[in-house]
Write an enzyme that holds these catalytic residues in place. Structure first.
Site, short mmCIF file in Angstrom:
data_model
loop_
_atom_site.label_atom_id
_atom_site.label_comp_id
_atom_site.label_asym_id
_atom_site.label_seq_id
_atom_site.Cartn_x
_atom_site.Cartn_y
_atom_site.Cartn_z
N SER A 13 -6.99 -0.01 7.08
CA SER A 13 -7.98 0.97 7.81
C SER A 13 -8.73 1.45 6.77
CB SER A 13 -7.02 2.30 8.15
OG SER A 13 -6.51 2.94 6.84
N ASN A 14 -8.90 1.17 5.72
CA ASN A 14 -9.93 1.60 4.74
C ASN A 14 -11.22 0.57 5.01
OD1 ASN A 14 -9.67 3.80 2.94
ND2 ASN A 14 -7.74 2.86 2.47
N ARG A 61 -0.39 -16.19 -11.68
CA ARG A 61 -1.46 -15.11 -11.36
C ARG A 61 -3.03 -15.82 -11.66
NH1 ARG A 61 -0.76 -9.44 -13.75
NH2 ARG A 61 0.78 -9.37 -12.35
N MET A 86 -3.12 -5.24 -2.58
CA MET A 86 -1.89 -4.78 -3.43
C MET A 86 -1.42 -5.74 -4.29
SD MET A 86 -1.71 -2.02 -1.84
CE MET A 86 0.09 -1.09 -2.26
N ARG A 87 -2.40 -6.62 -4.78
CA ARG A 87 -2.02 -7.42 -5.89
C ARG A 87 -2.76 -7.17 -7.35
NH1 ARG A 87 2.06 -10.31 -5.10
NH2 ARG A 87 1.51 -11.82 -6.87
N LEU A 89 -4.63 -7.75 -10.52
CA LEU A 89 -5.58 -8.73 -10.84
C LEU A 89 -5.43 -8.94 -12.48
CD1 LEU A 89 -7.97 -7.54 -8.45
CD2 LEU A 89 -6.85 -9.92 -8.45
N HIS A 105 -7.80 4.55 -4.34
CA HIS A 105 -6.06 4.89 -4.78
C HIS A 105 -5.86 6.03 -4.12
CE1 HIS A 105 -2.51 4.51 -7.15
NE2 HIS A 105 -2.79 5.97 -7.40
C1 GRF Z 1 -4.28 3.13 1.05
O1 GRF Z 1 -3.61 4.26 1.19
C2 GRF Z 1 -4.82 2.71 -0.10
O2 GRF Z 1 -5.24 3.71 -0.95
C3 GRF Z 1 -3.61 2.07 -0.64
O3 GRF Z 1 -3.03 1.48 0.15
C4 GRF Z 1 -3.21 1.95 1.54
C5 GRF Z 1 -3.92 0.75 2.19
O4 GRF Z 1 -4.23 1.08 3.59
N1 GRF Z 1 -4.10 1.51 -1.90
P1 GRF Z 1 -5.17 0.30 4.53
O5 GRF Z 1 -4.74 -1.16 4.49
O6 GRF Z 1 -6.45 0.68 3.83
O7 GRF Z 1 -4.95 0.77 5.86
#
Ligand code: GRF
Length: 212
Positions: A13-14, A61, A86-87, A89, A105
């Site tokens: 979504s971001n 990694r 979500m990894r 680095l 974040h």
């Molecule tokens: C968001 O809350 C971001 O801040 C966090 O994980 C979530 C990811 O959401 N790191 P999306 O994949 O951007 O919807």
């Protein structure tokens, strides 16, 4: 026009907020470490090139980071945006993109780095929670802060309800931070990021060298 690459792992979504904002940059590609990330389909619908660098295909990694960096470099981006990536680095990767790697974040850093931020906010009883866009440095979720947005924590909040309230703000401040970076308006001194009315690209880069 300068370009950027967005890294995602899931919902995206971001990333979508970036794709649907008026950005002072072109999104060259969206890269996911997760082949099943829903965000990949959203990117495709926006006619953005996507690719997968699946961390499970690599021995460690360091190897993953190297392949990821090669893929990113093939697009020659000016900025790399971690948007729900979500990894963790490694140091070499972070050094390589120092000063041009930013992350969103879901907490008001330095409170609640890491995972489970909304649950922690409720457990600690904070009255304000929120989100942070920051430069990425070697210590996870600790780099210089570019923009933060705060939201109230309300009596009946669950972690899910609070997450939704924070997410709306994430979608607002991430494009804003990207534009400030692209316009050369971020000046870093020590751990502080100053938002300037107008500074040239060169001075931005020289300030960002501090983090090498
Ligand atoms: C968001 O809350 C971001 O801040 C966090 O994980 C979530 C990811 O959401 N790191 P999306 O994949 O951007 O919807």
């Amino acid at each position: 026009m300068k370009s950027l690459v967005i890294l995602i792992s899931g919902r995206g979504s971001n990333m979508q907020a970036l794709l649907e904002s008026e950005l002072s940059a072109r999104v060259a590609a969206v890269i996911s470490n997760n082949p099943h990330a829903a965000g990949l389909e959203i990117a495709k619908k926006h006619n953005i090139e996507t690719c997968i660098v699946d961390h499970r295909m690599y021995q460690d990694r360091a190897e993953f980071d190297l392949l990821l960096a090669n893929k990113i470099d093939s697009y020659q981006p000016y900025l790399v945006v971690l948007a729900g990536f979500m990894r963790v680095l490694g140091d070499s990767f972070i050094n390589k993109y120092n000063g041009r790697l930013i992350n969103i974040h879901p907490s008001l850093l330095p409170a609640f780095p890491g995972l489970g931020t909304h649950k922690q906010a409720l457990e600690k009883g904070v009255k304000l929670h929120g989100c942070t866009v920051h430069f990425v440095t070697r210590k996870v979720d600790h780099g210089p802060i570019i923009i933060q947005a705060a939201v109230p924590v309300l009596p009946d909040d669950t972690a899910e309800i609070l997450a939704e309230r924070v997410l709306l703000q994430e979608h607002r401040i991430l494009p804003e931070a990207v534009n400030l970076f692209m316009e050369g308006r971020l000046k870093i001194t020590g751990n502080n990021v100053e938002i300037c009315d107008n500074i040239s690209d060169n001075s931005v880069l020289s300030k960002l060298e501090v983090y090498k």
